[in-house]
Write a protein that holds these residues in place. Sequence first.
Motif, PDB file in Angstrom:
ATOM      1  N   UNK A   1       6.222  51.264  41.777  1.00  0.00           N
ATOM      2  CA  UNK A   1       7.557  50.790  42.145  1.00  0.00           C
ATOM      3  C   UNK A   1       7.559  49.271  42.307  1.00  0.00           C
ATOM      4  N   UNK A   2       6.543  48.735  42.975  1.00  0.00           N
ATOM      5  CA  UNK A   2       6.465  47.280  43.188  1.00  0.00           C
ATOM      6  C   UNK A   2       6.336  46.542  41.860  1.00  0.00           C
ATOM      7  N   UNK A   3       5.515  47.072  40.955  1.00  0.00           N
ATOM      8  CA  UNK A   3       5.361  46.420  39.655  1.00  0.00           C
ATOM      9  C   UNK A   3       6.645  46.523  38.836  1.00  0.00           C
ATOM     10  N   UNK A   4       7.284  47.696  38.880  1.00  0.00           N
ATOM     11  CA  UNK A   4       8.525  47.904  38.124  1.00  0.00           C
ATOM     12  C   UNK A   4       9.654  47.000  38.617  1.00  0.00           C
ATOM     13  N   UNK A   5       9.621  46.679  39.915  1.00  0.00           N
ATOM     14  CA  UNK A   5      10.704  45.879  40.511  1.00  0.00           C
ATOM     15  C   UNK A   5      10.296  44.422  40.746  1.00  0.00           C
ATOM     16  N   UNK A   6       9.183  44.002  40.184  1.00  0.00           N
ATOM     17  CA  UNK A   6       8.713  42.632  40.406  1.00  0.00           C
ATOM     18  C   UNK A   6       9.718  41.599  39.892  1.00  0.00           C
ATOM     19  N   UNK A   7      10.395  41.910  38.766  1.00  0.00           N
ATOM     20  CA  UNK A   7      11.402  40.994  38.232  1.00  0.00           C
ATOM     21  C   UNK A   7      12.606  40.897  39.179  1.00  0.00           C
ATOM     22  N   UNK A   8      12.984  42.030  39.776  1.00  0.00           N
ATOM     23  CA  UNK A   8      14.116  42.026  40.711  1.00  0.00           C
ATOM     24  C   UNK A   8      13.766  41.241  41.976  1.00  0.00           C
ATOM     25  N   UNK A   9      12.543  41.404  42.453  1.00  0.00           N
ATOM     26  CA  UNK A   9      12.112  40.656  43.641  1.00  0.00           C
ATOM     27  C   UNK A   9      12.135  39.163  43.362  1.00  0.00           C
ATOM     28  N   UNK A  10      11.649  38.796  42.177  1.00  0.00           N
ATOM     29  CA  UNK A  10      11.643  37.378  41.810  1.00  0.00           C
ATOM     30  C   UNK A  10      13.061  36.816  41.743  1.00  0.00           C
TER      31      UNK A  10
ATOM     32  N   UNK B   1      12.936  26.891  37.325  1.00  0.00           N
ATOM     33  CA  UNK B   1      13.287  28.256  37.726  1.00  0.00           C
ATOM     34  C   UNK B   1      12.485  29.286  36.960  1.00  0.00           C
ATOM     35  N   UNK B   2      12.297  29.063  35.660  1.00  0.00           N
ATOM     36  CA  UNK B   2      11.518  29.985  34.834  1.00  0.00           C
ATOM     37  C   UNK B   2      10.067  30.029  35.287  1.00  0.00           C
ATOM     38  N   UNK B   3       9.510  28.873  35.610  1.00  0.00           N
ATOM     39  CA  UNK B   3       8.126  28.819  36.086  1.00  0.00           C
ATOM     40  C   UNK B   3       7.976  29.542  37.423  1.00  0.00           C
ATOM     41  N   UNK B   4       8.910  29.301  38.327  1.00  0.00           N
ATOM     42  CA  UNK B   4       8.873  29.966  39.639  1.00  0.00           C
ATOM     43  C   UNK B   4       9.005  31.476  39.487  1.00  0.00           C
ATOM     44  N   UNK B   5       9.842  31.919  38.559  1.00  0.00           N
ATOM     45  CA  UNK B   5      10.035  33.357  38.322  1.00  0.00           C
ATOM     46  C   UNK B   5       8.721  34.002  37.867  1.00  0.00           C
TER      47      UNK B   5
END
Length: 279
Positions: A10-19, A43-47
């Motif tokens: 779940x954490x890996x699947x939602x890593x983009x949402x968390x970012x 912003x892209x680098x931070x993501x």
Amino acid sequence: MVIEKQLYAFMLDHSHHMAEDWLQSRATEEYYIYSLNASREIGSTLRKQHIKFTTMLADCMMSGHDPYPWAKELAQQRKSAGVPLIKILQNFNRCREISWRYIQQFADSYAEDVRTSHIGAWSLQFNRAFDRVIEVFTSHYHQFDDGVTFEHRNMIQTGVPVIPITGNIGILPLVGELDTFRATFIQEQTLNKASSLKLQYLIIDLSGVYTLDTTVADELFTVIKQLSLLGIKAIISGIRPEIAQTSIKLGLNFSDILTFGSLKVALAHLLEPKKKVKI
């Protein structure tokens, strides 16, 4: 163990949402890299860094992996960019809140399978992992800080590198953090060296400088005025995008100074004044 594996996935699947949540939670502040108004490139680098962080955090929680490589790399990047430690820790805290919020979301989604004991164990694992990340990061940040201080002292001891290019053109390449002490030293040494070299033009290259405050900028403007009194025209090159935005916010006025985007273009302007140069 099944529910732990599901949480990990779940954490890996939602890593983009968390970012994305973390990026959107940024404020419009003076410090550029963490500002909501930062460039798309930043912003892209931070993501990407945040997504990598979530993977590393999940590994630390579930497998006890040490965050050493990730924390060391980020510490070096942040120190090289001149990011104050307090700003980094503040953003770590926002990251902690958002990450835990997603773990709670997972618990709510699997309410029938998640027990109170699971929440307690995850909370302990999560906070231990996060505290370990901050501990390792801070340790490396201070190590790099000591290294920068050592290089800073060596730079001061070896003097100001005014480099003659032609009989009347010189370059002053500035690299690293410009604090008040170093700016004052540069001011004193630059005048002597530029005068002794009988320069007519001095290009002050800022491409290696990541931060600039009003005090240091005032010292820089003073150098330029003093050079002018000696008959030496000062030119600035290589102002980074973050420096440009910060300068506008701080009300720094470079309009009376000839500026170029790069050292190459500044040299071309002086060496080939009759040739049309794209700026």
